[in-house]
Design a protein around this motif. Sequence first.
Motif, short mmCIF file in Angstrom:
data_model
loop_
_atom_site.label_atom_id
_atom_site.label_comp_id
_atom_site.label_asym_id
_atom_site.label_seq_id
_atom_site.Cartn_x
_atom_site.Cartn_y
_atom_site.Cartn_z
N TYR A 88 -9.93 -3.23 16.40
CA TYR A 88 -10.31 -4.46 17.48
C TYR A 88 -9.78 -4.75 18.55
N GLU B 117 -9.51 -1.26 20.53
CA GLU B 117 -10.91 -1.31 21.07
C GLU B 117 -10.93 -1.98 22.69
N GLY C 256 -9.47 -0.94 25.47
CA GLY C 256 -10.67 0.37 25.66
C GLY C 256 -10.24 1.83 25.36
N CYS C 257 -8.68 2.18 24.32
CA CYS C 257 -8.31 3.01 23.99
C CYS C 257 -9.40 3.99 23.18
N LEU C 258 -9.66 5.13 23.35
CA LEU C 258 -9.73 5.88 22.12
C LEU C 258 -8.98 5.83 20.61
N THR C 259 -9.67 5.04 19.89
CA THR C 259 -9.56 4.30 18.64
C THR C 259 -10.02 5.47 17.36
N ILE C 260 -9.09 5.79 17.01
CA ILE C 260 -9.61 6.76 15.22
C ILE C 260 -9.23 5.59 14.45
N PRO C 261 -10.15 5.07 13.54
CA PRO C 261 -9.79 4.70 12.51
C PRO C 261 -9.69 4.97 10.90
N PHE D 188 -13.77 6.56 26.58
CA PHE D 188 -14.55 7.15 24.77
C PHE D 188 -13.33 5.93 24.10
N VAL D 189 -13.86 4.80 23.18
CA VAL D 189 -13.31 3.85 22.35
C VAL D 189 -13.60 4.30 20.47
N ARG D 190 -14.13 5.17 20.95
CA ARG D 190 -13.98 5.14 19.02
C ARG D 190 -14.18 6.49 18.64
N LEU E 213 -17.96 10.98 19.55
CA LEU E 213 -17.04 10.37 20.44
C LEU E 213 -17.99 9.23 20.98
N LEU F 61 -21.46 1.92 21.80
CA LEU F 61 -20.82 0.91 20.62
C LEU F 61 -21.56 -0.19 20.82
N TYR G 297 -20.45 -3.76 12.62
CA TYR G 297 -20.45 -4.05 13.40
C TYR G 297 -22.21 -4.34 14.10
#
Lengths: 428, 428
Positions: free
Chosen positions: A143, A146, A149-154, B81-83, B98, B104, B143
């Motif tokens: 969280y 995100e 604002g990073c591109l987040t890779i879960p 992109f954030v995800r 992405l 999101l 979410y």
Amino acid sequence: MKFLHLEEQLSREEIKKLQLVRLKSAVARAKKSPFYAKKLKGIEPEDLKSIEDVKLLPFTTKEDLREHYPYGFLTVPKSEFVRLHASSGTTGSPTAILYTENDLNTWADLMARCLFMVGVRKEDVFQNMSGYGLFTGGLGIHYGAERLGCLTIPAGAGNSKRQIKLLKDFAVSVVHIIPSYALHLSTVFEGLGINPKDFNLRIFLIGAEPHTDETRRRIEEIYGVKAFNSYGLSEMNGPGVAFECEYQNGMHIWEDAFLAEIVDPVDLTTLPEGEVGELIMTTLAREGMPLIRYRTKDLTRFLPGECPCGRSHVRIDRITGRADDMIILKGVNIYPMQVEKVLMSMKEVGQNYLIELYKEGHLDQMRVKVEIKDEYFVEDMRVLKALQSKIAKNLREEILITPRVELVEHNSLPKSQGKAIRVIDLRN
Amino acid sequence: MKFLHLEEQLSREEIKKLQLVRLKSAVARAKKSPFYAKKLKGIEPEDLKSIEDVKLLPFTTKEDLREHYPYGFLTVPKSEFVRLHASSGTTGSPTAILYTENDLNTWADLMARCLFMVGVRKEDVFQNMSGYGLFTGGLGIHYGAERLGCLTIPAGAGNSKRQIKLLKDFAVSVVHIIPSYALHLSTVFEGLGINPKDFNLRIFLIGAEPHTDETRRRIEEIYGVKAFNSYGLSEMNGPGVAFECEYQNGMHIWEDAFLAEIVDPVDLTTLPEGEVGELIMTTLAREGMPLIRYRTKDLTRFLPGECPCGRSHVRIDRITGRADDMIILKGVNIYPMQVEKVLMSMKEVGQNYLIELYKEGHLDQMRVKVEIKDEYFVEDMRVLKALQSKIAKNLREEILITPRVELVEHNSLPKSQGKAIRVIDLRN
């Protein structure tokens, strides 16, 4: 922009003032929960004249959380909560922390602040190698990244080859990883003949298990990154409680959100600044489930002096261990971190080790199994014997007893994908 | 309040109008990506005069996603992109989706709308038994539930005893669970001597793998809940694409966000309403990575008529299988769902089965291993033989060939904690 939030720039005096205001309201709020309604009986917010008066308040323990599981600490109706994290117990009472929407927001903000402090920006690609689900290390940092604002890779935990493929394909620059897994992952890189320094890696966030500065330097060297120590515990939301800044000289505790004390773990009196003791934490900004003077069992000390980063939020030293982790052997107190510190500073030693405690007749003994790098694992028994003695001697200097040392091959000890198991007690 | 969002109340005509507006902007937006800049050359948004003109647009396939992995479909810079979610391939090119922050948000809104539609409210306690991480079923539904304000327990997949403890301790009312795991979990309840009907369970959200109505009714019966079918795929965000309403008569596709078509999987021509074919989906509300006429490979049909719930968003039938899943045996086309449908309607059959395809000489054969409930697994061979014949006969009526049937003990087939593996092909 150097700071993400205004609160990072508060002076010591402003912090103390803010803390007193928030401590009072934390006490007022806490009294709405069944547990604290009883526990704080007779104590009113206005009894707190200065922040030092926190000592008037009682401690809260993990056992309290267990006994009053699941709802004893809630200050608002259950329907106001939107998240639950819990410890993993399947028998007996686990502990559970519940979060309101405001609490999740505060948590994400604190986490984003930590990431920003070490240089993470919106343009970064962030891979989270922490397990998701009930463990706070996954969703907590997720969280925050995100929000920044990073591109987040879960990515989650484990599956090392896939981790490496993602790191490469998406030019990942920031990674959240458990230190012992970082060391394990380096052996997978090695097996694939890939040098992680050829990737785009820049920043590692390491935490969730105690580790030494020697381990950190090793991780930095292997990956060609700066690695920042992170501290958190689910009782205080999860990650995002304290974090190193660019100077890597201890972890700033966000004192606008938490009040920290260091006490003697036995008599619970406040220790003079600089002495190692148990960290006590009070939530100053939690709405749904405030905790007052929570005994973390984590051992550390406040670091003296100002930090060149300009933040006056107090710094704690890396966690030396947990009050519970202490090994008592032949009357000597030993923390596993002391063993790690010695081993990780020796160039011959590989990425893994294991401490075993066992009985020889009636005597307690310690055996340390140490992985040796391939280039030092030679045929010549005399050379190996000499290495063995050197390790035993170095350990003795640190922990005051001489353990039995066994040299084992690289990659032969059990691998960890979650928190590493460093001590096995075979005495019973 | 009956509807969460205004868009749920649109008439057919309004939906068509909105779709045309959004399709045009989806095309315009898509053309900003390297892939569609080429693919849609010569096609302009204004060429689309009515929503039926979607047929002028080319199809997009999973192979396209693979070939243009990882950035070929992006319409805005990577830093927006954030995800990221990705398929699990470790070799070759996986596929990756992405999401921008807006994406999101749209996704969480759609998901919250699904949950609200089946009666989930802020006061509910929601346990998500889906794996988190790169799989969209975890974070996607998470979410949505959090947005609705449910107390959300991110339990993740597996660890059945802990799942049951959480269900009990927090009086969980809503569960997201894969159907095959729901059946497996019921055997764990049984082993513990606990009746799930004694819990506070009210609503199950089941999806992520094709299943029959017979399986759904069985799950409803075991847990004493209403179970709602969910449809989604990561290429269209993840879950939240289509969902059953309270009437359980097909899944409403959110046509304000997606344009759906059913085509012949071989010649790709549009099929008349009511015929089963491949579902084709176009994103109408995705900002960062729009997909045009994406071939889902999922087989279903549009259901005719109006839904009593008042939503005019078109309904699809449950997924019969995937175009790829079809078994061709002795010239007959068979879908695993047909086998499941027969088995799950028989009271003697337990919670698990397995289809094996093998060679006998040069002939393809099918063997179905069927778990039998303890009370029907009797000593008398004649009784068992009769049951075996009955299953074979029922299967023949549905799939037109007679498979070999093997009766096996309850709980003896491999358990699934993720998507169930229903077919093993031993022919090569």
